[in-house]
Design an enzyme around this catalytic site. Structure first.
Site, PDB file in Angstrom:
ATOM      1  N   GLN A  75      42.949  33.684  37.191  1.00 17.99           N
ATOM      2  CA  GLN A  75      41.814  33.260  38.009  1.00 17.99           C
ATOM      3  C   GLN A  75      40.699  32.692  37.139  1.00 17.99           C
ATOM      4  OE1 GLN A  75      41.285  33.127  41.477  1.00 17.99           O
ATOM      5  NE2 GLN A  75      39.561  31.951  40.693  1.00 17.99           N
ATOM      6  N   ASP A  94      33.055  38.159  44.441  1.00 15.54           N
ATOM      7  CA  ASP A  94      34.440  38.413  44.838  1.00 15.54           C
ATOM      8  C   ASP A  94      34.402  39.454  45.947  1.00 15.54           C
ATOM      9  OD1 ASP A  94      37.217  38.503  44.866  1.00 15.54           O
ATOM     10  OD2 ASP A  94      37.378  39.809  43.114  1.00 15.54           O
ATOM     11  N   CYS A 113      36.831  33.565  44.106  1.00 14.95           N
ATOM     12  CA  CYS A 113      38.277  33.430  43.914  1.00 14.95           C
ATOM     13  C   CYS A 113      39.062  33.411  45.224  1.00 14.95           C
ATOM     14  CB  CYS A 113      38.802  34.519  42.989  1.00 14.95           C
ATOM     15  SG  CYS A 113      38.725  36.186  43.658  1.00 14.95           S
ATOM     16  N   ARG A 173      43.848  26.700  40.211  1.00 14.78           N
ATOM     17  CA  ARG A 173      44.779  27.792  39.925  1.00 14.78           C
ATOM     18  C   ARG A 173      46.152  27.214  39.559  1.00 14.78           C
ATOM     19  NH1 ARG A 173      44.280  32.869  41.847  1.00 14.78           N
ATOM     20  NH2 ARG A 173      46.095  33.141  40.503  1.00 14.78           N
TER      21      ARG A 173
END
Length: 322
Positions: A139, A231, A271, A298
């Site tokens: 990530q 996140d 993410c 990614r």
């Protein structure tokens, strides 16, 4: 500097030097340029197989690995807990040895980082961490590529993390200073990052001459930030803690109020998947949000990792400024 990563594992960015991290980002830029923008076909994984062990569900990690490895001419094999239950029906040692005889690399997304350590010890092929309770290196490579593309360089940027002291944060902590980035961290009391990783981060900050701030105040952390990152507050396996966590993280939602004291060129990363309590729509869908570019990257960064660990290929694109 000539960098060779062939045969290495990737469990944590802590094990990679500044030059090695830059090489991976350079490789990702090269593959993205040649394949996406120039339309070239690079069968660098032709004749190779990738074992993908997934104890946790995934969208981006699975798609990026499967499509990326196939795009390079390789054959990915997706294995869930219905196919392979690590250490239950068969020992980790035996699993590692069997996969080593049939595939060229193992990508494992697991609950316990210790399982990755044992896989690495017993496997004779590279092992890649697709996520564990301690780290999420793939990530963060995607995050850095995104920032490299947006800002034209990484050195001198201030990254601000507002949220849980989790695996994604740990991967930033063990790498940002190596690339010359400052780090501000805001977490509620009781949700701080791992103490061992904090000590390593403090050492890196001193070694590379970067600034490090640890606070419980999101607004203090956001001051002067070029990049704001958050996140999930409730990771997979923490569902029973939902009520307690939502209460503890009150005031940690990233909003336009949060970014008032950030740098004029601030951007936002997440993410994914995202929950509205973590960041409001105004920030998440704003032109400053790089989350969908980040998600696409990614793919290019996992491809860069696989090419670097399994081949002698050298990037053809001119090396970016970091």
């Amino acid at each position: 500097m000539n960098v060779s990563l062939k045969g290495r594992d990737l469990l944590t960015l802590q094990n990679y030097t500044a030059d090695e991290l830059k090489h991976l980002l350079w490789m990702a830029s090269d593959l993205k340029h040649r394949i996406k923008h120039k339309g070239e076909y690079l069968p660098l994984m032709q004749g190779k197989a990738l074992a993908m062990i997934f104890e946790k569900r995934s969208t981006r990690t699975r798609l990026s690995a499967e499509t990326g490895f196939a795009l390079l001419g390789g054959h990915p094999s997706f294995l869930t807990t219905q196919d392979i239950h690590l250490g239950t029906n068969e020992s980790l040692t035996d699993t590692a040895r069997v996969l080593s005889s049939m595939t060229n690399a193992i990508l494992a997304r697991v609950y316990k980082h210790n399982d990755l350590d044992l896989l690495t010890k017993e496997a004779t092929i590279p092992v890649i961490n697709g996520l564990s309770d301690l780290y999420h290196p793939l990530q963060i490579l995607a995050d850095y590529l995104t920032l490299q593309e947006h800002y034209g360089g990484l050195k001198g940027l201030t990254i601000t993390w507002i949220g849980d002291g989790n695996n994604v944060l740990h991967s930033i902590m063990t790498s940002a200073a190596k690339l010359g980035m400052h780090l501000h961290i805001a977490t509620p009391k009781g949700f701080e990052p791992d103490l061992r990783i904090m000590k390593i981060t403090e050492q890196y900050s001193k070694e590379y001459g970067t600034k490090l701030l640890l606070t419980t105040d999101p607004l203090e952390a956001a001051n002067g930030a070029n990049v704001l990152v958050t996140d999930t507050w409730i990771s997979m396996g923490q569902e029973e803690e939902k009520e307690r966590r939502l209460k503890a993280f009150q005031g940690y939602q990233i909003t336009m109020q949060t970014v008032k004291s950030a740098a004029p060129n601030w951007t936002f990363l997440h993410c994914l998947p995202r929950k509205p309590e973590e960041v409001d729509d105004e920030v998440f869908y704003s032109p400053r949000s790089l989350v969908f570019q980040e998600a696409e990257n990614r793919k290019w960064t996992i491809m860069a990792v696989m090419v670097s660990l399994l081949t002698d290929y050298s990037p053809q694109l001119q090396k970016p400024t970091f």
